[in-house]
Design a protein around this motif. Structure first.
Motif, short mmCIF file in Angstrom:
data_model
loop_
_atom_site.label_atom_id
_atom_site.label_comp_id
_atom_site.label_asym_id
_atom_site.label_seq_id
_atom_site.Cartn_x
_atom_site.Cartn_y
_atom_site.Cartn_z
N ARG A 194 0.83 -1.21 0.00
CA ARG A 194 0.00 0.00 0.00
C ARG A 194 0.87 1.26 0.00
O ARG A 194 0.58 2.23 -0.70
CB ARG A 194 -0.91 0.01 1.23
CG ARG A 194 -2.05 -0.95 1.12
CD ARG A 194 -3.03 -0.73 2.27
NE ARG A 194 -3.97 -1.81 2.31
CZ ARG A 194 -3.95 -2.79 3.22
NH1 ARG A 194 -3.06 -2.77 4.19
NH2 ARG A 194 -4.83 -3.75 3.17
N LEU A 210 2.48 1.75 -3.47
CA LEU A 210 1.48 2.19 -4.44
C LEU A 210 1.04 3.63 -4.17
O LEU A 210 0.81 4.40 -5.11
CB LEU A 210 0.28 1.26 -4.43
CG LEU A 210 0.55 -0.14 -4.98
CD1 LEU A 210 -0.68 -1.02 -4.81
CD2 LEU A 210 0.98 -0.09 -6.43
N ALA A 211 0.96 4.02 -2.90
CA ALA A 211 0.59 5.41 -2.57
C ALA A 211 1.65 6.38 -3.06
O ALA A 211 1.33 7.44 -3.59
CB ALA A 211 0.38 5.56 -1.07
N TYR A 257 3.70 5.82 -5.57
CA TYR A 257 3.70 5.77 -7.02
C TYR A 257 2.52 6.53 -7.62
O TYR A 257 2.69 7.35 -8.53
CB TYR A 257 3.68 4.31 -7.49
CG TYR A 257 3.71 4.18 -8.99
CD1 TYR A 257 4.90 4.32 -9.68
CD2 TYR A 257 2.56 3.91 -9.70
CE1 TYR A 257 4.94 4.20 -11.06
CE2 TYR A 257 2.59 3.77 -11.08
CZ TYR A 257 3.77 3.93 -11.75
OH TYR A 257 3.81 3.82 -13.10
N PHE A 258 1.33 6.28 -7.11
CA PHE A 258 0.14 6.88 -7.71
C PHE A 258 -0.18 8.27 -7.17
O PHE A 258 -0.67 9.13 -7.89
CB PHE A 258 -1.09 5.98 -7.52
CG PHE A 258 -1.05 4.76 -8.39
CD1 PHE A 258 -1.13 4.86 -9.76
CD2 PHE A 258 -0.92 3.50 -7.84
CE1 PHE A 258 -1.09 3.74 -10.58
CE2 PHE A 258 -0.88 2.37 -8.64
CZ PHE A 258 -0.97 2.50 -10.01
N GLU A 259 0.07 8.52 -5.90
CA GLU A 259 -0.34 9.78 -5.28
C GLU A 259 0.84 10.68 -4.90
O GLU A 259 0.64 11.79 -4.44
CB GLU A 259 -1.15 9.51 -4.01
CG GLU A 259 -2.40 8.72 -4.22
CD GLU A 259 -3.11 8.41 -2.91
OE1 GLU A 259 -2.72 8.99 -1.87
OE2 GLU A 259 -4.04 7.62 -2.91
N GLN A 260 2.06 10.19 -5.00
CA GLN A 260 3.24 10.88 -4.50
C GLN A 260 3.07 11.21 -3.02
O GLN A 260 3.47 12.25 -2.54
CB GLN A 260 3.55 12.16 -5.29
CG GLN A 260 4.13 11.91 -6.66
CD GLN A 260 3.10 11.47 -7.67
OE1 GLN A 260 2.01 12.00 -7.72
NE2 GLN A 260 3.42 10.48 -8.47
#
Length: 96
Positions: free
Chosen positions: A67, A70-71, A73-76
């Protein structure tokens, strides 16, 4: 004196943010097929050993690590300490 402490604190926080933003983490996913259940961990251990021999640090991740990666990567998003399994989870109060 307080101003100096606040300036030092702000400098420290800036350095931490830069370190977190420039840190590199990679997620290596290995799909295992045609392996006996008893051989899976030895197979993974060999892969992990090869990575370490090439100069990488490795560890087997847990759900929370996935998690977090991915946070970023997707949300910076590098500041969240705990990630929810689903949106709004923190607002649920059980046994009410």
């Amino acid at each position: 004196m307080v101003r100096k402490l606040l300036e030092r604190d702000a400098g420290y926080l800036d350095r931490m943010q830069v370190q977190l933003a420039t840190a590199r983490e990679f997620l290596l996913i290995i799909r295992i097929r045609n392996q006996k259940e008893s051989e899976i961990f030895s197979y993974l251990n060999r892969i992990e050993k090869m990575l370490v021999e090439q100069g990488f640090k490795s560890k087997r991740v847990e759900e929370e690590d996935i998690r977090r990666i991915l946070a970023v990567y997707f949300e910076q998003n590098v500041t969240t300490e705990k990630f929810e399994e689903f949106s709004g989870e923190r607002w649920i109060i059980l046994n009410e």
